[in-house]
Design an enzyme around this catalytic site. Sequence first.
Site, PDB file in Angstrom:
ATOM      1  NE  ARG A 142      63.162  68.359  62.459  1.00 28.17           N
ATOM      2  CZ  ARG A 142      61.947  68.465  63.011  1.00 28.17           C
ATOM      3  NH1 ARG A 142      61.720  67.875  64.172  1.00 28.17           N
ATOM      4  NH2 ARG A 142      60.995  69.132  62.403  1.00 28.17           N
TER       5      ARG A 142
ATOM      6  CD  GLU B 119      63.663  60.553  63.045  1.00 29.66           C
ATOM      7  OE1 GLU B 119      63.828  61.040  64.171  1.00 29.66           O
ATOM      8  OE2 GLU B 119      62.852  61.005  62.212  1.00 29.66           O
TER       9      GLU B 119
ATOM     10  CG  HIS C 195      60.407  62.158  65.109  1.00 27.20           C
ATOM     11  ND1 HIS C 195      61.465  62.541  64.319  1.00 27.20           N
ATOM     12  CD2 HIS C 195      59.808  63.317  65.509  1.00 27.20           C
ATOM     13  CE1 HIS C 195      61.511  63.861  64.233  1.00 27.20           C
ATOM     14  NE2 HIS C 195      60.509  64.348  64.955  1.00 27.20           N
TER      15      HIS C 195
END
Length: 398
Positions: A273, A302, A321
């Site tokens: 994360r 993000e 990601h």
Amino acid sequence: MSPPPIRRSNHMARILLFDAVPPAWFDALAQFLRAHQPEGLPLELAQRADADPAKDQELLAGAHVLLVGLLGPHAAVGEDALRGADELRLVQKLGSRAAGIDLAAARALGIPVSLIPAPAHVACAEHALLLILALAKKLIPAHQRVVRRPLREAGPAPRPASASAYAYNWAAIQGIALVAGKTIGLVGIGDIAIELARRARALGMTLLYCDKNPLPKDEERELGLARRELDDLLRQADFVSLHVALTPDTANLLNADRLALMKPTAFLINTARGGLVDEAALANALRDARLAGAALDAWAVEPTPRDNPLLKLDGVIATPHIAAGTLSRNALFEAVLPNILAALRGEPVAGSLTPDLAPRPAVPIEPSQPKQEPPAPATPPAEQQPPKATEDRGQTTA
């Protein structure tokens, strides 16, 4: 959502979810099972709605497959749950550890148990390993040297390659290293970290981990893991890979002080994360050559802004990601379906934790009924019969 009412049938197999899942997941799995049920053996899905022992025993008594860990952490499956589950052909856990299942009780009761890793966890471990190798082998700089080099440059003159003539490392890439013999430190030891540990061990790496909940010693030995406190792990590891959740306690876990503990030749990998790493401190450490490099799949913001200082550094590999891959939700169901069907057929299953146990008998299948032909129409009297055609052609109606 309450579990569907139990339907009694002499020819039906019940798949029981040991822990309740959200309604959308339950409906999707029920639909998936219906689409893949064997001919003559409908598959019924049920789930525990609460911790009422009497209701649990009623559901378990009629269950043929017990599915555990579909969404991660699960209640313990102990002797009390398994005793009386006379129809049970398989306890199928989705995960990377057998923790939470009483294997001794399952063996004593003759119930096979299987462990299948979650596909998304395997995908994350593969991505982390990809980043480790890319950092060690200077993959991105090597690619850029090949495709972005000037038309005219210093170095060996081009010539055809042969068995005895070739230009090894003609782009002069420096610092290409082995991973064999290096130490990887896993911060957090969930299923993804365990899958990565298995793969890193196969490459000859030494494995360290830190976690507030240590693994049992027998699991540490089986996996080749040694536990360290976080600061000691950071000092010893050549590659540090993060595998913890983002909580108030873990925010900026790798801050400037902790990054300073790492070797100047070490690499940091984050597929967990964003927010676990102080990105400004990491950029400073890389810029000052106090770290060799970093590979990030998770970011504090993000999508990460294009002006993030980390994106301007040569020692950084950035991915958006994507570590869990582009698997469909059905990937979870597809992972366990072959074992469910094998257990119902009385066949051995993959990933068995009880290979000493023989499969339980197959669940009886509804015998197929022969098609009933419609009775032939009565023959009309001879004088009423239509004239016979020269050629009969059968026709099928919808």
